[in-house]
Design a protein around this motif. Sequence first.
Motif, PDB file in Angstrom:
ATOM      1  N   MET A 180       0.852  -1.172   0.000  1.00 19.47           N
ATOM      2  CA  MET A 180       0.000   0.000   0.000  1.00 19.47           C
ATOM      3  C   MET A 180       0.899   1.236   0.000  1.00 19.47           C
ATOM      4  SD  MET A 180      -2.853   1.187   2.792  1.00 19.47           S
ATOM      5  CE  MET A 180      -4.166   0.180   2.156  1.00 19.47           C
ATOM      6  N   GLN A 181       0.568   2.183  -0.848  1.00 18.55           N
ATOM      7  CA  GLN A 181       1.333   3.429  -0.921  1.00 18.55           C
ATOM      8  C   GLN A 181       0.470   4.570  -0.393  1.00 18.55           C
ATOM      9  OE1 GLN A 181       4.449   3.247  -1.711  1.00 18.55           O
ATOM     10  NE2 GLN A 181       4.896   5.392  -1.564  1.00 18.55           N
ATOM     11  N   LEU A 182       0.971   5.255   0.612  1.00 15.59           N
ATOM     12  CA  LEU A 182       0.265   6.378   1.220  1.00 15.59           C
ATOM     13  C   LEU A 182       1.200   7.571   1.285  1.00 15.59           C
ATOM     14  CD1 LEU A 182      -1.137   4.239   4.118  1.00 15.59           C
ATOM     15  CD2 LEU A 182      -2.527   5.244   2.305  1.00 15.59           C
ATOM     16  N   VAL A 183       0.644   8.766   1.114  1.00 10.60           N
ATOM     17  CA  VAL A 183       1.433   9.988   1.203  1.00 10.60           C
ATOM     18  C   VAL A 183       0.857  10.843   2.330  1.00 10.60           C
ATOM     19  CG1 VAL A 183       2.232  12.055   0.011  1.00 10.60           C
ATOM     20  CG2 VAL A 183       1.964   9.914  -1.257  1.00 10.60           C
ATOM     21  N   VAL A 184       1.720  11.225   3.249  1.00 14.83           N
ATOM     22  CA  VAL A 184       1.338  12.092   4.358  1.00 14.83           C
ATOM     23  C   VAL A 184       1.845  13.489   4.031  1.00 14.83           C
ATOM     24  CG1 VAL A 184       1.504  12.474   6.839  1.00 14.83           C
ATOM     25  CG2 VAL A 184       1.591  10.138   5.931  1.00 14.83           C
ATOM     26  N   THR A 185       0.945  14.458   4.006  1.00 16.19           N
ATOM     27  CA  THR A 185       1.310  15.817   3.622  1.00 16.19           C
ATOM     28  C   THR A 185       0.884  16.805   4.701  1.00 16.19           C
ATOM     29  OG1 THR A 185       0.984  15.250   1.300  1.00 16.19           O
ATOM     30  CG2 THR A 185       1.063  17.593   1.840  1.00 16.19           C
ATOM     31  N   ALA A 186       1.743  17.775   4.947  1.00 18.65           N
ATOM     32  CA  ALA A 186       1.433  18.873   5.870  1.00 18.65           C
ATOM     33  C   ALA A 186       1.836  20.171   5.196  1.00 18.65           C
ATOM     34  CB  ALA A 186       2.193  18.708   7.174  1.00 18.65           C
ATOM     35  N   GLU A 201       2.569  12.930  14.207  1.00 16.60           N
ATOM     36  CA  GLU A 201       3.803  13.653  14.533  1.00 16.60           C
ATOM     37  C   GLU A 201       3.782  15.049  13.927  1.00 16.60           C
ATOM     38  OE1 GLU A 201       7.074  11.306  13.094  1.00 16.60           O
ATOM     39  OE2 GLU A 201       6.670   9.670  14.507  1.00 16.60           O
ATOM     40  N   LEU A 202       3.363  15.146  12.668  1.00 11.37           N
ATOM     41  CA  LEU A 202       3.318  16.442  11.993  1.00 11.37           C
ATOM     42  C   LEU A 202       2.311  17.379  12.661  1.00 11.37           C
ATOM     43  CD1 LEU A 202       3.552  15.198   8.318  1.00 11.37           C
ATOM     44  CD2 LEU A 202       5.314  16.453   9.578  1.00 11.37           C
ATOM     45  N   ALA A 214      -8.160  13.237   6.908  1.00 12.70           N
ATOM     46  CA  ALA A 214      -7.566  13.806   8.117  1.00 12.70           C
ATOM     47  C   ALA A 214      -7.169  12.624   9.012  1.00 12.70           C
ATOM     48  CB  ALA A 214      -8.572  14.694   8.827  1.00 12.70           C
ATOM     49  N   PRO A 215      -6.144  12.785   9.844  1.00 16.81           N
ATOM     50  CA  PRO A 215      -5.697  11.655  10.667  1.00 16.81           C
ATOM     51  C   PRO A 215      -6.804  10.961  11.479  1.00 16.81           C
ATOM     52  CG  PRO A 215      -4.048  13.352  10.694  1.00 16.81           C
ATOM     53  CD  PRO A 215      -5.228  13.921   9.956  1.00 16.81           C
ATOM     54  N   PRO A 232       4.491  22.890   1.245  1.00 13.37           N
ATOM     55  CA  PRO A 232       4.062  21.538   1.556  1.00 13.37           C
ATOM     56  C   PRO A 232       5.248  20.618   1.853  1.00 13.37           C
ATOM     57  CG  PRO A 232       3.413  22.155  -0.678  1.00 13.37           C
ATOM     58  CD  PRO A 232       4.160  23.293  -0.101  1.00 13.37           C
ATOM     59  N   LEU A 233       5.011  19.705   2.766  1.00 12.28           N
ATOM     60  CA  LEU A 233       6.008  18.717   3.160  1.00 12.28           C
ATOM     61  C   LEU A 233       5.336  17.362   3.063  1.00 12.28           C
ATOM     62  CD1 LEU A 233       8.791  18.061   4.459  1.00 12.28           C
ATOM     63  CD2 LEU A 233       7.677  18.385   6.668  1.00 12.28           C
ATOM     64  N   SER A 234       5.883  16.442   2.262  1.00  6.92           N
ATOM     65  CA  SER A 234       5.259  15.138   2.055  1.00  6.92           C
ATOM     66  C   SER A 234       6.203  14.010   2.420  1.00  6.92           C
ATOM     67  CB  SER A 234       4.828  14.972   0.601  1.00  6.92           C
ATOM     68  OG  SER A 234       3.841  15.912   0.271  1.00  6.92           O
ATOM     69  N   HIS A 235       5.607  12.940   2.941  1.00  4.02           N
ATOM     70  CA  HIS A 235       6.340  11.728   3.322  1.00  4.02           C
ATOM     71  C   HIS A 235       5.574  10.536   2.787  1.00  4.02           C
ATOM     72  CE1 HIS A 235       8.776  13.896   6.329  1.00  4.02           C
ATOM     73  NE2 HIS A 235       7.675  14.592   6.523  1.00  4.02           N
ATOM     74  N   GLN A 236       6.273   9.586   2.181  1.00  2.00           N
ATOM     75  CA  GLN A 236       5.636   8.363   1.704  1.00  2.00           C
ATOM     76  C   GLN A 236       5.743   7.291   2.779  1.00  2.00           C
ATOM     77  OE1 GLN A 236       6.974   7.072  -2.122  1.00  2.00           O
ATOM     78  NE2 GLN A 236       6.336   8.951  -3.116  1.00  2.00           N
ATOM     79  N   ARG A 237       4.669   6.537   2.943  1.00  2.93           N
ATOM     80  CA  ARG A 237       4.637   5.421   3.882  1.00  2.93           C
ATOM     81  C   ARG A 237       3.952   4.238   3.210  1.00  2.93           C
ATOM     82  NH1 ARG A 237       7.929   8.190   5.738  1.00  2.93           N
ATOM     83  NH2 ARG A 237       8.094   9.004   7.849  1.00  2.93           N
TER      84      ARG A 237
END
Length: 63
Positions: free
Chosen positions: A1-7, A30-31, A50-51, A13-18
């Motif tokens: 599963m590919q998910l992108v967390v963005t803030a 955390e963000l 949203a989380p 914008p700041l993005s992280h893949q999980r």
Amino acid sequence: MQLVVTAHTADGPLSHQRTSPEDALQKAQELEAEGHDWVVITDITGRHYAPPEFDSLFLNPGR
């Protein structure tokens, strides 16, 4: 599963893949704790969550 967390940060914008829902939710929380705005988790279809919504739909349904 590919998910992108963005803030959204002061610098843009700041993005992280999980790859797991648990890791994506942890990074999103955390963000948020760091005070960033508009923290979302985006799935492979492009839907944003949203989380708390992500948690209730994918990790702890029925709570």
